[in-house]
Motif scaffolding. Structure first.
Motif, PDB file in Angstrom:
ATOM      1  N   ALA A 106      52.106  13.681  63.497  1.00 42.10           N
ATOM      2  CA  ALA A 106      51.547  12.710  64.449  1.00 42.10           C
ATOM      3  C   ALA A 106      50.290  12.066  63.801  1.00 42.10           C
ATOM      4  O   ALA A 106      49.898  11.104  63.719  1.00 42.10           O
ATOM      5  CB  ALA A 106      51.162  13.166  66.056  1.00 42.10           C
ATOM      6  N   THR A 107      49.517  13.029  63.416  1.00 40.21           N
ATOM      7  CA  THR A 107      48.123  12.913  62.509  1.00 40.21           C
ATOM      8  C   THR A 107      48.296  12.210  60.965  1.00 40.21           C
ATOM      9  O   THR A 107      47.622  11.268  60.555  1.00 40.21           O
ATOM     10  CB  THR A 107      47.249  14.097  62.671  1.00 40.21           C
ATOM     11  N   HIS A 108      49.209  13.241  60.208  1.00 42.69           N
ATOM     12  CA  HIS A 108      49.085  12.915  58.870  1.00 42.69           C
ATOM     13  C   HIS A 108      50.376  12.433  58.494  1.00 42.69           C
ATOM     14  O   HIS A 108      50.649  12.257  57.183  1.00 42.69           O
ATOM     15  CB  HIS A 108      48.835  14.178  58.266  1.00 42.69           C
ATOM     16  N   GLY A 109      51.339  12.612  59.348  1.00 42.14           N
ATOM     17  CA  GLY A 109      52.782  11.727  58.792  1.00 42.14           C
ATOM     18  C   GLY A 109      53.516  13.115  58.296  1.00 42.14           C
ATOM     19  O   GLY A 109      52.999  13.920  57.934  1.00 42.14           O
ATOM     20  N   ALA A 110      54.862  12.671  58.323  1.00 44.67           N
ATOM     21  CA  ALA A 110      55.863  13.535  58.000  1.00 44.67           C
ATOM     22  C   ALA A 110      55.620  14.176  56.466  1.00 44.67           C
ATOM     23  O   ALA A 110      55.917  15.159  56.020  1.00 44.67           O
ATOM     24  CB  ALA A 110      57.340  13.103  58.184  1.00 44.67           C
ATOM     25  N   GLY A 111      55.162  13.371  55.382  1.00 43.12           N
ATOM     26  CA  GLY A 111      55.164  13.645  53.935  1.00 43.12           C
ATOM     27  C   GLY A 111      54.091  14.721  53.962  1.00 43.12           C
ATOM     28  O   GLY A 111      54.098  15.460  52.774  1.00 43.12           O
ATOM     29  N   ALA A 112      53.255  14.966  54.935  1.00 45.35           N
ATOM     30  CA  ALA A 112      52.086  16.073  54.781  1.00 45.35           C
ATOM     31  C   ALA A 112      52.867  17.636  54.954  1.00 45.35           C
ATOM     32  O   ALA A 112      52.231  18.441  54.851  1.00 45.35           O
ATOM     33  CB  ALA A 112      51.003  15.887  55.807  1.00 45.35           C
ATOM     34  N   ILE A 113      54.029  17.572  55.611  1.00 46.95           N
ATOM     35  CA  ILE A 113      54.665  18.724  55.987  1.00 46.95           C
ATOM     36  C   ILE A 113      54.693  19.679  54.704  1.00 46.95           C
ATOM     37  O   ILE A 113      54.471  21.020  54.868  1.00 46.95           O
ATOM     38  CB  ILE A 113      55.708  18.538  56.856  1.00 46.95           C
ATOM     39  N   ALA A 114      55.341  19.109  53.585  1.00 45.91           N
ATOM     40  CA  ALA A 114      55.751  19.736  52.509  1.00 45.91           C
ATOM     41  C   ALA A 114      54.617  20.482  51.692  1.00 45.91           C
ATOM     42  O   ALA A 114      54.351  21.726  51.501  1.00 45.91           O
ATOM     43  CB  ALA A 114      56.202  18.980  51.396  1.00 45.91           C
ATOM     44  N   LEU A 115      53.163  19.831  52.045  1.00 49.50           N
ATOM     45  CA  LEU A 115      52.233  20.455  51.358  1.00 49.50           C
ATOM     46  C   LEU A 115      51.528  21.465  52.395  1.00 49.50           C
ATOM     47  O   LEU A 115      50.786  22.548  51.829  1.00 49.50           O
ATOM     48  CB  LEU A 115      51.006  19.208  51.191  1.00 49.50           C
ATOM     49  N   VAL A 116      51.564  21.415  53.586  1.00 53.02           N
ATOM     50  CA  VAL A 116      51.156  22.400  54.571  1.00 53.02           C
ATOM     51  C   VAL A 116      51.875  23.526  54.391  1.00 53.02           C
ATOM     52  O   VAL A 116      51.537  24.766  54.484  1.00 53.02           O
ATOM     53  CB  VAL A 116      51.221  21.724  56.140  1.00 53.02           C
ATOM     54  N   SER A 117      53.141  23.374  54.091  1.00 48.85           N
ATOM     55  CA  SER A 117      54.048  24.498  53.892  1.00 48.85           C
ATOM     56  C   SER A 117      53.533  25.409  52.979  1.00 48.85           C
ATOM     57  O   SER A 117      53.604  26.419  52.798  1.00 48.85           O
ATOM     58  CB  SER A 117      55.632  23.930  53.788  1.00 48.85           C
ATOM     59  N   ILE A 118      53.405  24.659  51.823  1.00 47.63           N
ATOM     60  CA  ILE A 118      53.020  25.413  50.472  1.00 47.63           C
ATOM     61  C   ILE A 118      51.570  26.127  50.662  1.00 47.63           C
ATOM     62  O   ILE A 118      51.465  27.372  50.162  1.00 47.63           O
ATOM     63  CB  ILE A 118      52.743  24.471  49.302  1.00 47.63           C
ATOM     64  N   MET A 119      50.572  25.560  51.608  1.00 46.03           N
ATOM     65  CA  MET A 119      49.373  25.829  51.511  1.00 46.03           C
ATOM     66  C   MET A 119      49.426  27.273  52.396  1.00 46.03           C
ATOM     67  O   MET A 119      48.833  28.105  52.323  1.00 46.03           O
ATOM     68  CB  MET A 119      48.483  24.794  52.190  1.00 46.03           C
ATOM     69  N   ALA A 120      50.082  27.071  53.734  1.00 48.99           N
ATOM     70  CA  ALA A 120      50.286  28.032  54.545  1.00 48.99           C
ATOM     71  C   ALA A 120      51.107  29.159  53.784  1.00 48.99           C
ATOM     72  O   ALA A 120      50.568  30.657  54.112  1.00 48.99           O
ATOM     73  CB  ALA A 120      51.106  27.777  55.816  1.00 48.99           C
ATOM     74  N   GLY A 121      52.013  29.128  52.905  1.00 50.30           N
ATOM     75  CA  GLY A 121      52.800  29.825  52.502  1.00 50.30           C
ATOM     76  C   GLY A 121      51.894  30.779  51.459  1.00 50.30           C
ATOM     77  O   GLY A 121      52.088  31.932  51.398  1.00 50.30           O
ATOM     78  N   ILE A 122      51.061  30.031  50.832  1.00 46.92           N
ATOM     79  CA  ILE A 122      50.154  30.763  49.717  1.00 46.92           C
ATOM     80  C   ILE A 122      49.189  31.650  50.729  1.00 46.92           C
ATOM     81  O   ILE A 122      48.952  32.988  50.167  1.00 46.92           O
ATOM     82  CB  ILE A 122      49.228  29.909  49.039  1.00 46.92           C
ATOM     83  N   LEU A 123      48.787  31.318  51.908  1.00 48.52           N
ATOM     84  CA  LEU A 123      47.846  32.242  52.636  1.00 48.52           C
ATOM     85  C   LEU A 123      48.702  33.402  53.246  1.00 48.52           C
ATOM     86  O   LEU A 123      48.109  34.584  53.126  1.00 48.52           O
ATOM     87  CB  LEU A 123      47.363  31.393  53.867  1.00 48.52           C
ATOM     88  N   VAL A 124      49.818  33.363  53.593  1.00 47.52           N
ATOM     89  CA  VAL A 124      50.828  34.402  54.011  1.00 47.52           C
ATOM     90  C   VAL A 124      50.958  35.368  52.954  1.00 47.52           C
ATOM     91  O   VAL A 124      50.902  36.596  53.358  1.00 47.52           O
ATOM     92  CB  VAL A 124      52.153  33.980  54.750  1.00 47.52           C
ATOM     93  N   LEU A 125      51.420  34.764  51.802  1.00 48.73           N
ATOM     94  CA  LEU A 125      51.428  35.606  50.416  1.00 48.73           C
ATOM     95  C   LEU A 125      50.214  36.403  50.534  1.00 48.73           C
ATOM     96  O   LEU A 125      50.260  37.768  49.941  1.00 48.73           O
ATOM     97  CB  LEU A 125      51.915  34.740  49.357  1.00 48.73           C
ATOM     98  N   LEU A 126      49.153  35.727  50.336  1.00 43.31           N
ATOM     99  CA  LEU A 126      47.929  36.732  50.154  1.00 43.31           C
ATOM    100  C   LEU A 126      47.790  37.717  51.229  1.00 43.31           C
ATOM    101  O   LEU A 126      47.071  38.826  51.161  1.00 43.31           O
ATOM    102  CB  LEU A 126      46.688  35.571  50.084  1.00 43.31           C
ATOM    103  N   LEU A 127      48.118  37.272  52.587  1.00 43.65           N
ATOM    104  CA  LEU A 127      47.936  38.526  53.471  1.00 43.65           C
ATOM    105  C   LEU A 127      48.785  39.916  53.119  1.00 43.65           C
ATOM    106  O   LEU A 127      48.670  40.767  53.412  1.00 43.65           O
ATOM    107  CB  LEU A 127      48.452  37.967  54.979  1.00 43.65           C
ATOM    108  N   GLY A 128      49.968  39.454  52.444  1.00 44.39           N
ATOM    109  CA  GLY A 128      50.974  40.480  52.214  1.00 44.39           C
ATOM    110  C   GLY A 128      50.518  41.136  50.978  1.00 44.39           C
ATOM    111  O   GLY A 128      50.526  42.546  51.004  1.00 44.39           O
ATOM    112  N   VAL A 129      49.855  40.559  50.003  1.00 42.43           N
ATOM    113  CA  VAL A 129      49.328  41.207  48.838  1.00 42.43           C
ATOM    114  C   VAL A 129      48.102  41.994  49.222  1.00 42.43           C
ATOM    115  O   VAL A 129      48.008  43.045  48.693  1.00 42.43           O
ATOM    116  CB  VAL A 129      48.926  40.144  47.713  1.00 42.43           C
ATOM    117  N   LEU A 130      47.308  41.472  50.202  1.00 44.68           N
ATOM    118  CA  LEU A 130      46.127  42.528  50.604  1.00 44.68           C
ATOM    119  C   LEU A 130      46.617  43.791  51.365  1.00 44.68           C
ATOM    120  O   LEU A 130      45.696  44.183  51.873  1.00 44.68           O
ATOM    121  CB  LEU A 130      44.954  41.413  51.439  1.00 44.68           C
TER     122      LEU A 130
END
Length: 572
Positions: A106-130
């Motif tokens: 609603a705020t950034h449009g459907a096109g932002a979902i892919a970028l959010v997915s990548i950003m969040a995925g990197i954060l979750v990946l770091l949690l696992g590596v740590l």
């Protein structure tokens, strides 16, 4: 020296390898495959059939579109199966993630979902590596159940617009949107859409009663779609879908957009980690496939969300409903989850024409039934009857989840549960004055023995201070500390304050039974230095009492306290 310097990089590489190896796939993941592959293949096909309507429904409900849901189920489902820490977890788009993604769209449009997915995925990946995976075990049970109930209510309410034939708004509170959509419903469309929802619910509830392994959601979707097509029902359909996976590509990265999406990415990452680990933990508890690796599960889920974002999908998490279907269908290895992804991939290439005709109200019906099954009534009754604090935490978490925000609800729920736990811990702690055992001595009237029980922490420190300092008409105070199970810095500091205050009043303090694990803390906070003499620390109560009696008798011979030398005069 050169040999030593040459060895250091080699040792560093070996350390890194030993640290990362447990987080990577290996042959150990498939040791049971020769015995389970038939059941895995059958389970994978079954889960794929069940997951198809859910993937489509979650994609549409999030605002990203049916294509995004389907792509996520395929890509993330396969990546998480290979790299994740659970042998039987099935991953993909889930209802909880849909609730978070709606406001982002609603705020950034459907096109932002892919970028959010990548950003969040990197954060979750770091949690696992740590290797922070085990932190999910700190979430209390009432918070988990309240969180799940809140999500279920939101998912159900989010389907109300589609169920009454009204376009789904994005960004509004689910309760408000549901009420508005009911007021905007019009005839005759509303009768057709509600009829489709009721038929879906009837079939989904009835199919398992005929046979436990019947995929009720898929059967319901087929029947409703065929019926709607035959009678030319005036209800909205999914519409055109791509007949192949898009090529992977990095979505446009605008620094300003990345900053604006950083908060959303943190929320999505937190939710992905929590939901995936909870799902994996539940799956491990009801299966015979062995324990799961929490850190590796985060690595797998992080990679899955990154991969889904590269293909234009949405963030993924472990899905307990699909994982349960996997188990009940005979899945015992990662092959089942991989097969589920391949089945959905086959649908993308050969079945999108048929899928495009599925009514949106039919998918809404599937999600409504799914939402009602997310929190079994038995679990709700158990948490409500467990304790008043547990029930309050459960209700508060659920209400905040529905009314405000998922992550805020979890944070507040954990905080409230922690306060209740501290209150319980404080109530188990106490300060008790004891009588001196053994033959009486005239000096005993001038000696006070206090036993400290339970936990000595910031929640009870003031009570200790007030209780002991209220003592009067004594010459010696003995503090028995051997029954203290837990001590924090505040508690140790209060012991020092008690010693200093009493010594200033001319009352000698003896400490008895300081546990070895607490001795360093007590020493560092100055409690031992505050004693009149270093020998005023005892391991044995009779010895402390004997010293106290000697002290009182000597003081009596030297006159009243006002005429005696001040503390620290060497009298031990």
């Amino acid at each position: 020296m050169n040999v030593v310097n040459a060895m250091r990089p080699a040792n560093a590489v070996a350390s890194v390898r030993s640290y990362l190896m447990p987080l990577l796939p290996g042959r150990r993941d498939y040791r049971r495959l020769p015995h389970t592959w038939r059941g895995d293949l059958l389970a994978g096909v079954t889960v794929g059939i069940v997951a198809l309507p859910l993937a489509l429904a979650f994609g549409i409900s999030s605002g990203a579109g049916a294509e995004a849901g389907l792509v996520t189920a395929v890509v993330a489902g396969i990546v998480a199966a290979v790299f994740g820490g659970s042998h039987i977890q099935v991953s993909g788009p889930t209802g909880a993630m849909v609730v978070v993604l709606g406001p982002i769209v609603a705020t950034h449009g459907a096109g932002a979902i892919a970028l959010v997915s990548i950003m969040a995925g990197i954060l979750v990946l770091l949690l696992g590596v740590l290797k922070l995976g085990r932190t999910v075990s700190y979430i209390p049970w009432p918070v988990i159940e309240g969180f799940t109930l809140g999500i279920a209510v939101i998912i159900f309410l989010q389907q109300v617009p589609a169920a009454v034939g009204v376009p789904s708004p994005h960004g509004e509170n689910a309760v408000v949107a549901a009420i508005k959509s009911i007021g905007q419903a019009s005839t005759p469309e509303v009768f057709w859409t509600i009829g489709a929802v009721l038929l879906i619910a009837l079939i989904m509830v009835g199919a398992p009663r005929l046979h436990p392994k019947l995929p009720g959601s898929m059967i319901a979707i087929v029947i409703v779609t065929v019926a709607a097509t035959l009678v030319h029902a005036p209800i909205a359909r999914i519409g055109t879908l791509p007949d192949s996976l898009p090529a992977p590509s990095m979505p446009p990265v605008d620094p300003v957009l990345v900053m604006n999406l950083s908060g959303a990415a943190l929320t999505v990452a937190a939710l992905a980690a929590i939901e995936s680990l909870l799902s994996a933990r539940v799956a491990a508890s009801i299966s015979d496939t062995g324990p799961y690796d929490a850190d590796r599960e985060l690595v797998g889920q992080g990679l899955a969300s990154v991969a889904a974002g590269l293909f234009g999908g949405m963030p993924a998490t472990g899905a307990i409903a699909r994982t349960a279907v996997n188990l009940k269908s005979g899945g015992r290895s990662r092959l089942a989850a991989v097969t589920h992804g391949l089945v959905l991939l086959a649908v993308v290439y050969v079945g999108t024409g048929v899928v495009s005709q599925i009514p949106l109200s039919a998918l809404a019906g599937v999600l409504m039934v799914t939402a009602t099954r997310m929190v079994p009534g038995e679990a709700v009754r158990s948490v409500l009857s467990s304790s008043r604090s547990g029930a309050a935490t459960f209700v508060l978490t659920a209400v905040i989840t529905v009314s405000f925000d998922l992550i805020v609800a979890v944070g507040i729920g954990i905080g409230v549960a922690a306060l209740f736990a501290l209150r319980t811990l404080a109530r188990s702690s106490g300060v008790h004055r004891e009588e001196i055992a053994g033959p009486a001595d005239p000096a005993d009237a001038r000696i006070a023995v206090f036993r400290l029980d339970g936990a000595l922490f910031f929640g009870v420190a003031e009570r200790l201070l007030d209780r002991v300092l209220a003592i009067d008409h004594v010459e010696v105070v003995i503090l028995r500390l051997s029954q203290i199970q837990i001590m924090d810095a505040t508690g140790a500091r209060v012991i020092g304050d008690v010693v200093r205050t009493l010594e200033r009043r001319g009352i000698t303090v003896l400490l008895k039974g300081v546990r070895p694990q607490h001795l360093t803390l007590v020493s560092r906070t100055g409690a031992l230095e505050a004693l009149a003499h270093e020998k005023h620390l005892y391991d044995d109560l009779p010895a402390a009492v004997e010293h106290a009696r000697v002290h009182v008798h000597r003081a009596a011979r030297h006159g009243p306290p006002s005429s005696r030398p001040q503390v620290g005069n060497g009298l031990v």
